[in-house]
Design a protein around this motif. Structure first.
Motif, PDB file in Angstrom:
ATOM      1  N   VAL A  20       0.892  -1.150   0.000  1.00 31.66           N
ATOM      2  CA  VAL A  20       0.000   0.000   0.000  1.00 31.66           C
ATOM      3  C   VAL A  20       0.933   1.202   0.000  1.00 31.66           C
ATOM      4  CG1 VAL A  20      -1.762   1.298   1.260  1.00 31.66           C
ATOM      5  CG2 VAL A  20      -1.820  -1.204   1.248  1.00 31.66           C
ATOM      6  N   TYR A  21       0.742   2.088  -0.969  1.00 29.39           N
ATOM      7  CA  TYR A  21       1.609   3.262  -1.135  1.00 29.39           C
ATOM      8  C   TYR A  21       0.777   4.517  -0.934  1.00 29.39           C
ATOM      9  CZ  TYR A  21       3.906   7.050  -3.648  1.00 29.39           C
ATOM     10  OH  TYR A  21       4.446   8.264  -3.995  1.00 29.39           O
ATOM     11  N   GLU A  22       1.320   5.444  -0.162  1.00 27.47           N
ATOM     12  CA  GLU A  22       0.625   6.709   0.050  1.00 27.47           C
ATOM     13  C   GLU A  22       1.512   7.884  -0.321  1.00 27.47           C
ATOM     14  OE1 GLU A  22      -1.962   9.008   3.433  1.00 27.47           O
ATOM     15  OE2 GLU A  22      -0.210   7.877   4.106  1.00 27.47           O
ATOM     16  N   TYR A  23       0.921   8.796  -1.088  1.00 31.38           N
ATOM     17  CA  TYR A  23       1.558  10.083  -1.382  1.00 31.38           C
ATOM     18  C   TYR A  23       0.684  11.162  -0.766  1.00 31.38           C
ATOM     19  CZ  TYR A  23       2.586  14.409  -3.816  1.00 31.38           C
ATOM     20  OH  TYR A  23       2.869  15.723  -4.093  1.00 31.38           O
ATOM     21  N   ALA A  24       1.210  11.854   0.236  1.00 23.10           N
ATOM     22  CA  ALA A  24       0.504  12.956   0.890  1.00 23.10           C
ATOM     23  C   ALA A  24       1.202  14.259   0.482  1.00 23.10           C
ATOM     24  CB  ALA A  24       0.528  12.774   2.398  1.00 23.10           C
ATOM     25  N   PRO A  25       0.562  15.086  -0.333  1.00 21.33           N
ATOM     26  CA  PRO A  25       1.209  16.310  -0.832  1.00 21.33           C
ATOM     27  C   PRO A  25       1.831  17.173   0.262  1.00 21.33           C
ATOM     28  CG  PRO A  25      -0.912  16.014  -1.890  1.00 21.33           C
ATOM     29  CD  PRO A  25      -0.817  14.983  -0.806  1.00 21.33           C
ATOM     30  N   HIS A  26       1.132  17.369   1.354  1.00 21.11           N
ATOM     31  CA  HIS A  26       1.628  18.258   2.414  1.00 21.11           C
ATOM     32  C   HIS A  26       2.878  17.709   3.112  1.00 21.11           C
ATOM     33  CE1 HIS A  26      -0.817  15.415   4.698  1.00 21.11           C
ATOM     34  NE2 HIS A  26      -0.213  15.826   5.798  1.00 21.11           N
ATOM     35  N   LEU A  27       3.150  16.435   3.004  1.00 24.70           N
ATOM     36  CA  LEU A  27       4.353  15.847   3.611  1.00 24.70           C
ATOM     37  C   LEU A  27       5.499  15.723   2.611  1.00 24.70           C
ATOM     38  CD1 LEU A  27       2.726  12.965   5.705  1.00 24.70           C
ATOM     39  CD2 LEU A  27       3.513  15.210   6.521  1.00 24.70           C
ATOM     40  N   ASN A  28       5.246  16.067   1.345  1.00 23.68           N
ATOM     41  CA  ASN A  28       6.235  15.882   0.283  1.00 23.68           C
ATOM     42  C   ASN A  28       6.486  17.150  -0.517  1.00 23.68           C
ATOM     43  OD1 ASN A  28       6.777  12.812   0.181  1.00 23.68           O
ATOM     44  ND2 ASN A  28       4.576  12.987   0.441  1.00 23.68           N
ATOM     45  N   LEU A  29       6.187  18.302   0.067  1.00 27.02           N
ATOM     46  CA  LEU A  29       6.364  19.589  -0.614  1.00 27.02           C
ATOM     47  C   LEU A  29       5.685  19.604  -1.981  1.00 27.02           C
ATOM     48  CD1 LEU A  29      10.124  20.160   0.301  1.00 27.02           C
ATOM     49  CD2 LEU A  29       8.099  21.060   1.491  1.00 27.02           C
ATOM     50  N   LYS A  30       4.608  18.841  -2.107  1.00 21.13           N
ATOM     51  CA  LYS A  30       3.808  18.758  -3.337  1.00 21.13           C
ATOM     52  C   LYS A  30       4.637  18.391  -4.571  1.00 21.13           C
ATOM     53  CE  LYS A  30       0.309  21.879  -1.581  1.00 21.13           C
ATOM     54  NZ  LYS A  30      -0.611  22.950  -1.888  1.00 21.13           N
ATOM     55  N   LYS A  31       5.699  17.587  -4.376  1.00 19.99           N
ATOM     56  CA  LYS A  31       6.597  17.262  -5.497  1.00 19.99           C
ATOM     57  C   LYS A  31       5.914  16.529  -6.641  1.00 19.99           C
ATOM     58  CE  LYS A  31       8.757  13.031  -3.694  1.00 19.99           C
ATOM     59  NZ  LYS A  31      10.038  12.447  -3.307  1.00 19.99           N
ATOM     60  N   ARG A  93       8.499 -12.526  -0.070  1.00 25.51           N
ATOM     61  CA  ARG A  93       7.063 -12.736  -0.219  1.00 25.51           C
ATOM     62  C   ARG A  93       6.288 -12.363   1.050  1.00 25.51           C
ATOM     63  NH1 ARG A  93       8.122 -13.213  -4.996  1.00 25.51           N
ATOM     64  NH2 ARG A  93       6.999 -14.519  -6.453  1.00 25.51           N
ATOM     65  N   ARG A  94       6.646 -11.228   1.621  1.00 22.55           N
ATOM     66  CA  ARG A  94       5.899 -10.757   2.779  1.00 22.55           C
ATOM     67  C   ARG A  94       5.326  -9.388   2.454  1.00 22.55           C
ATOM     68  NH1 ARG A  94       7.812  -6.783   5.614  1.00 22.55           N
ATOM     69  NH2 ARG A  94       9.952  -6.139   5.468  1.00 22.55           N
ATOM     70  N   ASN A  95       4.167  -9.122   2.971  1.00 19.01           N
ATOM     71  CA  ASN A  95       3.528  -7.849   2.724  1.00 19.01           C
ATOM     72  C   ASN A  95       4.168  -6.753   3.566  1.00 19.01           C
ATOM     73  OD1 ASN A  95       1.705 -10.053   2.082  1.00 19.01           O
ATOM     74  ND2 ASN A  95       0.280  -8.441   1.558  1.00 19.01           N
ATOM     75  N   ILE A  96       4.227  -5.570   3.002  1.00 18.35           N
ATOM     76  CA  ILE A  96       4.678  -4.385   3.714  1.00 18.35           C
ATOM     77  C   ILE A  96       3.434  -3.545   3.926  1.00 18.35           C
ATOM     78  CG2 ILE A  96       6.062  -2.299   3.565  1.00 18.35           C
ATOM     79  CD1 ILE A  96       8.065  -3.917   1.910  1.00 18.35           C
ATOM     80  N   ASP A  97       3.168  -3.173   5.164  1.00 15.83           N
ATOM     81  CA  ASP A  97       1.906  -2.517   5.487  1.00 15.83           C
ATOM     82  C   ASP A  97       1.659  -1.227   4.715  1.00 15.83           C
ATOM     83  OD1 ASP A  97       1.250  -4.508   7.312  1.00 15.83           O
ATOM     84  OD2 ASP A  97       2.346  -3.514   8.908  1.00 15.83           O
ATOM     85  N   LEU A  98       2.594  -0.282   4.782  1.00 15.62           N
ATOM     86  CA  LEU A  98       2.373   1.011   4.149  1.00 15.62           C
ATOM     87  C   LEU A  98       3.704   1.632   3.766  1.00 15.62           C
ATOM     88  CD1 LEU A  98       0.457   3.388   3.411  1.00 15.62           C
ATOM     89  CD2 LEU A  98       0.794   4.224   5.748  1.00 15.62           C
ATOM     90  N   LEU A  99       3.824   2.038   2.512  1.00 16.94           N
ATOM     91  CA  LEU A  99       4.998   2.780   2.051  1.00 16.94           C
ATOM     92  C   LEU A  99       4.557   4.225   1.880  1.00 16.94           C
ATOM     93  CD1 LEU A  99       6.362   0.370  -0.695  1.00 16.94           C
ATOM     94  CD2 LEU A  99       7.104   0.583   1.661  1.00 16.94           C
ATOM     95  N   GLU A 100       5.176   5.116   2.625  1.00 15.72           N
ATOM     96  CA  GLU A 100       4.827   6.525   2.551  1.00 15.72           C
ATOM     97  C   GLU A 100       5.906   7.266   1.753  1.00 15.72           C
ATOM     98  OE1 GLU A 100       2.835   7.917   6.457  1.00 15.72           O
ATOM     99  OE2 GLU A 100       4.320   6.384   6.994  1.00 15.72           O
ATOM    100  N   GLU A 101       5.499   8.020   0.744  1.00 12.96           N
ATOM    101  CA  GLU A 101       6.427   8.702  -0.144  1.00 12.96           C
ATOM    102  C   GLU A 101       7.476   9.495   0.630  1.00 12.96           C
ATOM    103  OE1 GLU A 101       8.602   9.954  -3.159  1.00 12.96           O
ATOM    104  OE2 GLU A 101       6.929   8.589  -3.490  1.00 12.96           O
ATOM    105  N   HIS A 102       7.076  10.232   1.620  1.00 13.20           N
ATOM    106  CA  HIS A 102       8.024  11.091   2.324  1.00 13.20           C
ATOM    107  C   HIS A 102       9.047  10.300   3.145  1.00 13.20           C
ATOM    108  CE1 HIS A 102       4.968  10.524   5.442  1.00 13.20           C
ATOM    109  NE2 HIS A 102       5.884  10.834   6.335  1.00 13.20           N
ATOM    110  N   LYS A 103       8.873   8.993   3.258  1.00 16.50           N
ATOM    111  CA  LYS A 103       9.831   8.145   3.976  1.00 16.50           C
ATOM    112  C   LYS A 103      10.648   7.261   3.046  1.00 16.50           C
ATOM    113  CE  LYS A 103       7.070   7.968   8.172  1.00 16.50           C
ATOM    114  NZ  LYS A 103       6.301   7.105   9.087  1.00 16.50           N
ATOM    115  N   LEU A 104      10.422   7.345   1.717  1.00 15.83           N
ATOM    116  CA  LEU A 104      11.124   6.476   0.769  1.00 15.83           C
ATOM    117  C   LEU A 104      12.535   6.941   0.461  1.00 15.83           C
ATOM    118  CD1 LEU A 104       8.389   5.506  -1.838  1.00 15.83           C
ATOM    119  CD2 LEU A 104       9.390   4.080  -0.052  1.00 15.83           C
ATOM    120  N   GLY A 105      12.833   8.198   0.607  1.00 17.11           N
ATOM    121  CA  GLY A 105      14.156   8.708   0.255  1.00 17.11           C
ATOM    122  C   GLY A 105      14.205   9.060  -1.215  1.00 17.11           C
ATOM    123  N   GLN A 106      15.341   9.549  -1.621  1.00 21.26           N
ATOM    124  CA  GLN A 106      15.496  10.007  -3.013  1.00 21.26           C
ATOM    125  C   GLN A 106      16.040   8.926  -3.899  1.00 21.26           C
ATOM    126  OE1 GLN A 106      14.237  12.901  -3.924  1.00 21.26           O
ATOM    127  NE2 GLN A 106      13.653  13.239  -1.824  1.00 21.26           N
TER     128      GLN A 106
END
Length: 106
Positions: A20-31, A93-106
């Motif tokens: 599950v991937y989340e992109y939250a504009p306010h946490l990512n400088l709206k990139k 083969r294990r699920n990752i609960d949540l990937l948040e854009e602002h925590k993925l790095g560059q």
């Protein structure tokens, strides 16, 4: 199934939820813009005989469709930057609960 068919003209069998991937504009400088996005990505397998290709009317930013070995994923720039998470999923083969854009790095 619909997205694979729409984006790559390929038929797939859909398996378990992988990310599950989340992109939250306010946490990512709206990139990536102003739209808050939550995406569920599933493990899929290409159906035998189905060959990926560009659709008749591709997304204006889409330049091609290419199946490649998972080892080459590190050489591809992805939106979002989650190639290493995909490789880890393939190995473990294990699920990752949540990937948040602002925590993925560059």
């Amino acid at each position: 199934m619909r997205e694979a068919k729409e984006e790559a003209c390929v038929d797939v069998e859909v398996g378990p939820l992988a990310f599950v991937y989340e992109y939250a504009p306010h946490l990512n400088l709206k990139k990536f813009g102003d739209t808050h996005t939550l995406v569920m990505m599933f493990e899929c397998k290409r159906k035998e005989g189905s060959i990926p290709k560009l659709p008749p009317t591709p997304d204006p930013h889409q330049i091609g469709v290419k199946w490649l070995p998972i080892e080459e994923l590190q050489n591809v720039q992805l939106y979002a930057n989650m190639g290493n998470h995909i490789q880890e999923y393939i190995i473990n083969r294990r699920n990752i609960d949540l990937l948040e854009e602002h925590k993925l790095g560059q």
